[in-house]
Design a protein around this motif. Structure first.
Motif, PDB file in Angstrom:
ATOM      1  N   VAL A   1      56.834  41.133  32.780  1.00  0.00           N
ATOM      2  CA  VAL A   1      56.499  40.487  31.521  1.00  0.00           C
ATOM      3  C   VAL A   1      55.613  41.449  30.738  1.00  0.00           C
ATOM      4  N   GLY A   2      55.732  41.447  29.414  1.00  0.00           N
ATOM      5  CA  GLY A   2      54.924  42.368  28.621  1.00  0.00           C
ATOM      6  C   GLY A   2      55.184  42.222  27.135  1.00  0.00           C
ATOM      7  N   PRO A   3      54.424  42.950  26.301  1.00  0.00           N
ATOM      8  CA  PRO A   3      54.591  42.869  24.841  1.00  0.00           C
ATOM      9  C   PRO A   3      55.967  43.385  24.406  1.00  0.00           C
TER      10      PRO A   3
ATOM     11  N   LEU B   1      72.423  41.247  36.901  1.00  0.00           N
ATOM     12  CA  LEU B   1      72.556  41.060  35.457  1.00  0.00           C
ATOM     13  C   LEU B   1      71.193  40.694  34.869  1.00  0.00           C
ATOM     14  N   PRO B   2      70.730  41.448  33.876  1.00  0.00           N
ATOM     15  CA  PRO B   2      69.404  41.153  33.300  1.00  0.00           C
ATOM     16  C   PRO B   2      69.444  39.962  32.351  1.00  0.00           C
ATOM     17  N   ILE B   3      68.342  39.239  32.321  1.00  0.00           N
ATOM     18  CA  ILE B   3      68.168  38.101  31.411  1.00  0.00           C
ATOM     19  C   ILE B   3      66.775  38.238  30.802  1.00  0.00           C
TER      20      ILE B   3
ATOM     21  N   TYR C   1      59.747  38.191  28.978  1.00  0.00           N
ATOM     22  CA  TYR C   1      59.899  38.452  30.400  1.00  0.00           C
ATOM     23  C   TYR C   1      61.359  38.768  30.709  1.00  0.00           C
ATOM     24  N   GLN C   2      61.552  39.405  31.864  1.00  0.00           N
ATOM     25  CA  GLN C   2      62.894  39.792  32.291  1.00  0.00           C
ATOM     26  C   GLN C   2      63.166  39.243  33.681  1.00  0.00           C
TER      27      GLN C   2
ATOM     28  N   GLU D   1      54.979  48.915  28.531  1.00  0.00           N
ATOM     29  CA  GLU D   1      53.782  48.203  28.997  1.00  0.00           C
ATOM     30  C   GLU D   1      54.217  46.882  29.616  1.00  0.00           C
ATOM     31  N   THR D   2      54.485  46.921  30.902  1.00  0.00           N
ATOM     32  CA  THR D   2      54.974  45.728  31.597  1.00  0.00           C
ATOM     33  C   THR D   2      54.056  45.390  32.759  1.00  0.00           C
ATOM     34  N   TYR D   3      54.041  44.109  33.107  1.00  0.00           N
ATOM     35  CA  TYR D   3      53.207  43.600  34.192  1.00  0.00           C
ATOM     36  C   TYR D   3      54.064  42.714  35.092  1.00  0.00           C
TER      37      TYR D   3
END
Length: 572
Positions: free
Chosen positions: A31-33, A120-122, A113-114, A39-41
């Motif tokens: 998750v990130g901006p 398969l990405p969402i 968020y991913q 910049e992901t967390y």
């Protein structure tokens, strides 16, 4: 050990054949901006709750995923193949003030968020604010629609619903539903929906390739016509001078590139560094060529981290190229400290990349970002450098020194260097170096925009045929420009062509890095210390590697040209 296995034998995809009612895993990634892609967390760094389902097999990440900050964690949602799930609550968030502040900060900064289902990405948005920016709402309902073809998953869609206002000291229920539907999409084509043909195959992209191709034809024709005619006149003048007696020759006005025949093959200044740069540039070119070919054959974008893993594997495997070209050049220039040259050549690029990554890693650790490289991954990369790259580089160096390390120049090198006469300011090497990179940059800057957008924004680059054409065009333009620059330099009786040819081609990197500043300020909305450091740090690495590659290409082409013209002229 797992990193070595994953690096040498690429791991199988997480996509699989399913039986009815078989478990389907929903992985939560990061998750990130939205405006700061890098910049992901960790997803659960925000106070989201986890589903009730706990038992699941452990997931092993690849080296490429570890370096790219992939952080897959089990969602806890119970999903089974072809088994619809009606709207149901899977967990509850006890929203205190601290948790509310965390969600409000995420919503203010447009956090997204991913997730992954079957590779398969969402993507989804955390929440939204009202028009006045006073109240904040969290999306609490994940509506999943999964398409299947036979016993494979071919499509996933997420709809976020259930907007709930964030009020301290309340409980928020998180819910989900799953709807399965039959799809006609083939398994091989399931990633096509993530591609953007209207962007990458736009008329501007085609026009830029055509424009660069016409530039190549023009440059090659210009170089061939001017240099061939000029060289023919030079050969005729030098032949006429040979027929003169000594008195006429002394009274004649001798000038041009022939006068420096005794110095043109003199070893370059700082031959150890120079040969290491040439070897590294040849290796980068080989890596670029092989990776592009592999990407054209295999759809590397369909698996997380596969492009980076492939690049690392190919770089390690092509280390003999570095050793061969760097070691042979150093031997021809009379270098004696060949072991030191081998070490510098082997670790020049890895040290630059790792040094930059190490610096950015400190910032990532401070931010608790998922991009922080784990210690185990650092050890794995160091092991690759010491136990794969270095031995292969040694093999290449030994082969290069023995097979092509003997100096076989067409002209003798004078014992005493010839004084370099004064010349006009625009013939100075510094001026030639600054101007030499303009045309190569002009042939690739449109492609740079597409590459930057795919890496720093949310586009998947897949038109590697375009990239191959641009690489070929860049090589031809670079060689043509450096040959012309070197001819003018030698004609001014300045024999310092080795570094000049390398740097005039390598100056393309300066223009690429300058363009990255324009792209950052006018094409993106990035902000913050971490994202800014990440952007300019890795753009510096990319630009430097591109410059070293262009410099090596320019030097190799120019070296063949210089050897050719001095072979064809009669020297006393």
């Amino acid at each position: 050990m797992r990193f070595w296995i994953n690096l040498i034998l690429f791991p199988p995809s997480l996509s699989m054949l399913y039986q009815d009612k078989e478990e389907v895993v929903l992985w939560m990634n990061t998750v990130g901006p939205y405006h700061n892609r890098q910049e992901t967390y960790k997803y659960f760094s925000l106070p989201f709750c986890v589903g009730s389902k706990k038992s699941i097999s452990h997931y092993h990440e690849t080296l490429g995923e570890a370096l790219q900050g992939v952080e897959l964690e089990f969602s806890g949602l119970d999903i089974k193949f072809k088994d619809d799930v009606m709207p149901a609550t899977y967990c509850e968030i006890d929203l205190d003030k601290e948790k509310r502040d965390a969600f409000v900060y995420a919503i203010k900064n447009h956090y997204w968020y991913q997730m992954y289902i079957d590779d398969l990405p969402i993507w989804g948005i955390v929440g939204e604010a009202d028009e006045n920016g006073e109240d904040y709402y969290l999306w609490t309902y994940k509506k999943l629609e999964i398409g299947f073809n036979g016993n494979r998953i071919v499509d996933v869609n997420l709809t976020s619903e259930g907007k709930v206002k964030l009020v301290p000291n309340t409980k928020i229920q998180m819910s989900y539903s799953v709807k399965w539907k039959k799809s006609d999409v083939k398994f091989e084509d399931r990633f096509d929906k993530y591609l953007d043909p209207s962007f990458f195959q736009h008329r501007i992209h085609w026009f830029s390739i055509f424009n660069s191709f016409m530039m190549v034809i023009f440059l090659v024709g210009l170089v061939s016509m001017i240099l061939m005619r000029t060289l023919r006149k030079d050969y005729a003048r030098y032949s006429k001078e040979e027929e003169m007696d000594d008195m006429d020759r002394d009274l004649g006005d001798e000038y041009g590139w022939k006068q420096v025949h005794g110095d043109v093959f003199r070893p370059s200044s700082h031959p150890l560094i120079f040969s290491s740069l040439i070897g590294s540039g040849c290796q980068i070119f080989a890596v670029s060529l092989i990776v592009i070919i592999v990407a054209m054959i295999e759809d590397l974008y369909t698996e997380r981290g596969s492009m980076l893993s492939t690049a690392i594997f190919v770089y390690a495997a092509t280390s003999p190229v570095n050793g061969y070209f760097g070691g042979s050049l150093y031997a021809r220039q009379g270098g004696r400290r060949w072991i030191k040259q081998m070490f510098i050549g082997a670790f020049l690029i890895p040290a630059m990349v790792c040094g930059t990554a190490f610096f950015i890693n400190f910032i990532a650790i401070y931010y608790h970002a998922s991009r922080a490289i784990p210690f185990g991954t650092m050890v794995a990369v160091c092991c690759i450098c010491f136990f794969v790259i270095l031995p292969l580089n040694l093999v290449g160096t030994i082969l290069g020194r023995n097979l092509s390390g003997q100096p076989n120049f067409p002209c003798r090198v004078n014992a005493v260097p010839r004084p370099i006469p004064e010349k006009k300011w625009f013939m100075e090497p510094a001026v030639i170096v600054c101007l030499g990179g303009i045309l190569p940059f002009g042939s690739i800057f449109i492609e740079m925009y597409f590459i930057f957008t795919s890496f720093w924004a949310y586009k998947i680059y897949y038109v590697y045929g375009f990239m191959m054409l641009v690489l070929v065009i860049l090589c031809i333009v670079t060689v043509c420009v450096t040959i012309v620059c070197t001819y003018f330099l030698l004609n001014a009786e300045d024999y310092r062509w080795q570094w000049t040819s390398f740097l005039s081609a390598a100056s393309t990197a300066i223009y690429v890095y300058m363009y990255s500043f324009y792209y950052y300020f006018f094409k993106t909305k990035m902000y913050g210390l971490f994202q800014t450091s990440f952007y300019f740090g890795y753009m510096a690495v990319f630009s430097t590697a591109l410059g070293i590659m262009c410099g090596a290409i320019g030097y190799m082409g120019t070296s063949a040209f210089v050897r050719k013209i001095y072979t064809n002229v009669k020297i006393d």
